[in-house]
Scaffold this motif. Structure first.
Motif, PDB file in Angstrom:
ATOM      1  N   GLU A  71       0.833  -1.216   0.000  1.00 40.99           N
ATOM      2  CA  GLU A  71       0.000   0.000   0.000  1.00 40.99           C
ATOM      3  C   GLU A  71       0.854   1.247   0.000  1.00 40.99           C
ATOM      4  O   GLU A  71       0.460   2.288  -0.490  1.00 40.99           O
ATOM      5  CB  GLU A  71      -0.837   0.031   1.290  1.00 40.99           C
ATOM      6  N   TYR A 118       5.263  -7.633  -2.225  1.00 38.66           N
ATOM      7  CA  TYR A 118       5.874  -8.223  -1.020  1.00 38.66           C
ATOM      8  C   TYR A 118       7.146  -9.006  -1.375  1.00 38.66           C
ATOM      9  O   TYR A 118       8.037  -9.115  -0.546  1.00 38.66           O
ATOM     10  CB  TYR A 118       4.889  -9.179  -0.333  1.00 38.66           C
ATOM     11  N   TRP A 172       6.242 -13.100   4.365  1.00 38.07           N
ATOM     12  CA  TRP A 172       5.283 -12.595   5.346  1.00 38.07           C
ATOM     13  C   TRP A 172       5.965 -11.865   6.489  1.00 38.07           C
ATOM     14  O   TRP A 172       5.488 -11.855   7.615  1.00 38.07           O
ATOM     15  CB  TRP A 172       4.356 -13.693   5.890  1.00 38.07           C
ATOM     16  N   ARG A 203      -3.980 -20.791   3.398  1.00 39.99           N
ATOM     17  CA  ARG A 203      -3.276 -21.866   2.736  1.00 39.99           C
ATOM     18  C   ARG A 203      -2.837 -22.815   3.840  1.00 39.99           C
ATOM     19  O   ARG A 203      -1.679 -22.946   4.169  1.00 39.99           O
ATOM     20  CB  ARG A 203      -2.100 -21.287   1.972  1.00 39.99           C
ATOM     21  N   LEU A 218       6.312 -24.279   7.752  1.00 39.09           N
ATOM     22  CA  LEU A 218       5.692 -23.372   8.711  1.00 39.09           C
ATOM     23  C   LEU A 218       6.365 -22.009   8.674  1.00 39.09           C
ATOM     24  O   LEU A 218       7.559 -21.902   8.424  1.00 39.09           O
ATOM     25  CB  LEU A 218       5.806 -23.956  10.117  1.00 39.09           C
ATOM     26  N   THR A 219       5.571 -21.005   8.982  1.00 36.38           N
ATOM     27  CA  THR A 219       6.138 -19.653   9.038  1.00 36.38           C
ATOM     28  C   THR A 219       6.953 -19.507  10.321  1.00 36.38           C
ATOM     29  O   THR A 219       6.845 -20.326  11.238  1.00 36.38           O
ATOM     30  CB  THR A 219       5.027 -18.589   9.035  1.00 36.38           C
ATOM     31  N   GLU A 220       7.722 -18.418  10.352  1.00 34.85           N
ATOM     32  CA  GLU A 220       8.534 -18.133  11.533  1.00 34.85           C
ATOM     33  C   GLU A 220       7.640 -18.047  12.780  1.00 34.85           C
ATOM     34  O   GLU A 220       7.978 -18.567  13.842  1.00 34.85           O
ATOM     35  CB  GLU A 220       9.257 -16.796  11.307  1.00 34.85           C
ATOM     36  N   ASN A 249       2.247  -6.947  16.545  1.00 38.35           N
ATOM     37  CA  ASN A 249       2.097  -6.616  15.125  1.00 38.35           C
ATOM     38  C   ASN A 249       2.671  -7.762  14.310  1.00 38.35           C
ATOM     39  O   ASN A 249       3.823  -7.732  13.910  1.00 38.35           O
ATOM     40  CB  ASN A 249       2.816  -5.295  14.820  1.00 38.35           C
ATOM     41  N   ALA A 291       2.109 -10.728  11.059  1.00 36.72           N
ATOM     42  CA  ALA A 291       1.624 -10.499   9.689  1.00 36.72           C
ATOM     43  C   ALA A 291       1.571 -11.759   8.830  1.00 36.72           C
ATOM     44  O   ALA A 291       1.710 -11.672   7.609  1.00 36.72           O
ATOM     45  CB  ALA A 291       2.502  -9.444   9.023  1.00 36.72           C
ATOM     46  N   ARG A 308       0.376 -14.025   6.351  1.00 38.21           N
ATOM     47  CA  ARG A 308      -0.645 -13.947   5.298  1.00 38.21           C
ATOM     48  C   ARG A 308      -1.488 -12.682   5.388  1.00 38.21           C
ATOM     49  O   ARG A 308      -2.620 -12.630   4.929  1.00 38.21           O
ATOM     50  CB  ARG A 308      -1.538 -15.202   5.308  1.00 38.21           C
ATOM     51  N   GLU A 309      -0.937 -11.655   5.992  1.00 35.21           N
ATOM     52  CA  GLU A 309      -1.649 -10.377   6.110  1.00 35.21           C
ATOM     53  C   GLU A 309      -1.559  -9.634   4.787  1.00 35.21           C
ATOM     54  O   GLU A 309      -0.511  -9.587   4.150  1.00 35.21           O
ATOM     55  CB  GLU A 309      -1.006  -9.558   7.238  1.00 35.21           C
ATOM     56  N   LEU A 310      -2.680  -9.052   4.354  1.00 35.95           N
ATOM     57  CA  LEU A 310      -2.739  -8.423   3.034  1.00 35.95           C
ATOM     58  C   LEU A 310      -3.051  -6.933   3.168  1.00 35.95           C
ATOM     59  O   LEU A 310      -3.507  -6.477   4.216  1.00 35.95           O
ATOM     60  CB  LEU A 310      -3.807  -9.112   2.170  1.00 35.95           C
ATOM     61  N   PRO A 311      -2.830  -6.182   2.088  1.00 33.94           N
ATOM     62  CA  PRO A 311      -3.076  -4.732   2.139  1.00 33.94           C
ATOM     63  C   PRO A 311      -4.552  -4.367   2.281  1.00 33.94           C
ATOM     64  O   PRO A 311      -5.446  -5.218   2.185  1.00 33.94           O
ATOM     65  CB  PRO A 311      -2.523  -4.236   0.802  1.00 33.94           C
ATOM     66  N   ARG A 339      -7.499  -5.508   0.275  1.00 33.55           N
ATOM     67  CA  ARG A 339      -8.068  -6.814   0.627  1.00 33.55           C
ATOM     68  C   ARG A 339      -8.462  -6.718   2.100  1.00 33.55           C
ATOM     69  O   ARG A 339      -7.831  -7.324   2.955  1.00 33.55           O
ATOM     70  CB  ARG A 339      -7.045  -7.916   0.394  1.00 33.55           C
ATOM     71  N   PRO A 340      -9.516  -5.942   2.399  1.00 32.62           N
ATOM     72  CA  PRO A 340      -9.751  -5.512   3.794  1.00 32.62           C
ATOM     73  C   PRO A 340      -9.943  -6.651   4.787  1.00 32.62           C
ATOM     74  O   PRO A 340      -9.541  -6.534   5.938  1.00 32.62           O
ATOM     75  CB  PRO A 340     -11.009  -4.645   3.680  1.00 32.62           C
ATOM     76  N   SER A 365      -6.686  -7.507   6.200  1.00 29.46           N
ATOM     77  CA  SER A 365      -5.790  -6.393   6.496  1.00 29.46           C
ATOM     78  C   SER A 365      -5.906  -6.008   7.962  1.00 29.46           C
ATOM     79  O   SER A 365      -6.997  -5.701   8.441  1.00 29.46           O
ATOM     80  CB  SER A 365      -6.150  -5.199   5.618  1.00 29.46           C
ATOM     81  N   ASN A 366      -4.790  -6.012   8.668  1.00 27.46           N
ATOM     82  CA  ASN A 366      -4.869  -5.697  10.095  1.00 27.46           C
ATOM     83  C   ASN A 366      -4.482  -4.257  10.420  1.00 27.46           C
ATOM     84  O   ASN A 366      -4.368  -3.897  11.581  1.00 27.46           O
ATOM     85  CB  ASN A 366      -4.085  -6.711  10.935  1.00 27.46           C
TER      86      ASN A 366
END
Lengths: 389, 177
Positions: A225, A241, A307, B47, B53-55, B137, B139, B141-144, B147-148, B151-152
């Motif tokens: 954004e 990203y 991410w 997904r 796995l993510t961090e 804070n 994130a 799979r957090e999107l802009p 993509r409300p 979006s956080n």
């Protein structure tokens, strides 16, 4: 009462002393001019000045050369600020409730004289979008005629404010899309959830809306954004990203050019989307800045997996957007989550330190020498604004 | 207010839909595209079948919901209401839960399964001044903002008496596997 002679002498001595004191005070009063209170005024906004969102619900104006506060522009809850292209006016889009945390909600676009910081105009606007600071929620046209305010109720719109008449001219629905990136003249574009742009041509009259072809994957590799713009020429640098840069001349037929990669520009392999793929990645709250005169893109870069697009960084990478090459890497003294850069030939970086939502320092860095000029306890929030952005 | 009730209905539809169909990603994707293509082009389904796995997921814990690494906090942005007199799905006294929310999909390390989490904001009071350790804070799979639902960064206090942000919760609303 009868006063004894001895005491009379004593009293006379006291009186003499007092009267000689009074004389000397009077003499001194003649030498000293009483000070009068007045209010400072500012010269025209300097190339190295920046406005930083700060704790006290304001944007604090700093001189980056001296590391000093010059003044304060009031700004309430998650307010956005933009500087007019002639540098005469600071515009603040802000939201208040009549009784603090409740009561009637009021949204305003406020105009402040950049030399006196006097409030000169206050224009009621529809409910604007409330989110973490985003410069792309408030834009101005280069000709000074229009302000674009991003609204979210939660349907999305852009309110176009006529700055000449001081009224909202029109509200333009941008369903499925958000934010605004002003064109060089006569409109703006918004980023959409299907990976495309909505382009809104408006210069008074009836808005004309067009759409670009989708050019990015909004699920897997969305465009930031906070992607930066060359506002004078209406060119956006949409950055994903995974570090792809889509240079886009904004207009009714906006179509992004073929992308180039941040890590490839540094001679490294492309940054993938692996959740266990440690590599250099862009990230932060305001991770990008652009110096149009020098065609330089500044990016907060950190090492992380996919991410981690909100992670702060300790390095700023500087890219030549014409040659698509990394030209410099600047170390910061501590992690930062937001940067802006001045628009002159000897640019300064204004970085906000820290992570999450805590108050940070304002760190001023000379991009030519890489030296930290100032590290100021500023109570800074992750947003700083310069003229000409 | 008309817009409020419309959005309430939409939110309920999304939430109920997620709970009912969340194991069928393709159905959701198709529904998202067809039903709400304009406003919210795709529904926020995880997904969940990702092999690596993510961090965050590697470090996530299930014991202390007052820490940012608690497993449900994989995509939270804000002050944890549990640190402010509320809980993981309750608002502190005096504040009001938002009827709508953004959505995350988080993996519970105890059973290895993924769940849909609704991050509802508590609203109507100024921001809770909890210790820094409660200010998160993340994130995954957090999107802009375009993509409300994912979006956080958005203040999600739509439909509450006041849109003042107080803190954030992380309610479990269904399985994502």
């Amino acid at each position: 009462m009868r006063v004894p002679a001895r005491k009379t002498v004593g009293l006379l001595a006291v009186c003499a002393a007092l009267s000689s004191g009074a004389v000397s005070y009077a003499a001194r009063a003649e030498e000293v001019t009483a000070e009068t209170e007045y209010t400072e005024k500012l010269p025209v906004m300097g190339a190295h000045w920046t406005l930083v969102a700060t704790d006290n619900n304001a944007y604090t104006l700093y001189d980056g050369d001296k590391g000093k506060i010059l003044g304060t522009v009031p700004a309430d809850f998650e307010a956005n600020l933009a500087v007019s292209s002639d540098r005469h006016t600071y515009y603040v889009a802000t939201t208040m409730w009549t009784r603090g945390d409740h009561g009637d909600r009021e949204d305003f676009l406020q105009a402040y004289d950049a030399r006196t910081l006097d409030l000169t105009k206050e224009i009621a606007i529809p409910a604007r979008a409330l989110s973490v600071f985003k410069q792309q929620s408030l834009g101005l046209s280069n000709d000074g005629h229009w302000a674009y305010v991003f609204d979210m109720t939660p349907t999305t719109r852009v309110s176009v404010v006529d700055l000449h008449s001081g009224k909202v001219a029109t509200d333009i629905d941008i369903p499925g899309c958000a934010l605004e990136f002003p064109w060089a003249k006569g409109g703006f574009s918004s980023l959409c959830g299907d990976g495309s742009l909505t382009n809104v041509a408006y210069d008074g009259g009836t808005p004309k809306i067009t759409h670009s072809h989708p050019f990015f994957d909004a699920n897997e590799a969305p465009v930031f954004e906070q992607s930066p713009s060359d506002t004078k020429n209406g060119i956006a640098y949409f950055i994903t990203y995974d570090g792809k840069v889509f240079e886009t001349k904004l207009g009714p037929d906006a179509q992004p050019a073929a992308s180039w990669g941040l890590t490839e520009a540094a001679g490294m392999k492309p940054a993938g989307r692996g959740v266990q793929e440690m590599t250099w990645r862009p990230g932060g709250s305001e991770p990008f800045a652009f110096n149009a005169a020098q065609h330089r893109l500044y990016v907060l870069m950190h090492v992380g997996n996919y991410w981690t697009h909100k992670d702060p960084a300790k390095q700023v990478w500087v890219f030549d957007t014409q040659a698509h090459k990394l030209v410099n890497r600047i170390d910061l003294p501590e992690v930062a989550r937001a940067i802006s850069v001045s628009q002159d030939a000897s640019p300064q970086i204004y970085a906000v330190s820290g992570s999450n939502h805590d108050a940070g320092k304002l760190i001023v860095v000379d991009t030519v020498t890489g030296k930290v000029l100032h590290s100021l306890e500023a109570g800074a929030r992750p947003m700083s604004v310069v003229a000409g952005m | 207010m008309t817009s409020r009730s419309v959005f309430d209905q939409f939110s309920e539809r999304v939430t109920r839909g997620l709970a009912r169909f969340s194991s069928r990603r393709s159905v959701l994707g198709a529904m998202g595209t067809a039903a709400v293509a304009q406003a919210f082009p795709l529904l926020p389904v995880a997904r969940a079948a990702e092999t690596s796995l993510t961090e965050f997921e590697l470090k996530a814990q299930t014991k202390d919901p007052l820490r940012c690494d608690y497993w449900r906090h994989c995509a939270i942005d804000g002050v944890l209401c549990g640190c402010c007199g509320g809980g993981i799905h309750s608002c502190p006294p005096g504040s009001q839960p938002s009827p709508v929310s953004w959505i995350g999909t988080c993996r519970n390390p105890d059973d290895g399964k993924s769940y849909v989490i609704a991050y509802r904001d508590c609203c109507g009071r100024t921001t809770c001044q909890a210790p820094e350790s409660c200010d998160c804070n993340t994130a995954d799979r957090e999107l802009p903002i375009y993509r409300p639902q994912n979006s956080n960064d958005i203040i999600w206090c739509f439909g509450t008496a006041s849109q003042r942000y107080h803190c954030s919760t992380a309610a479990l609303i269904g399985s994502a596997d």
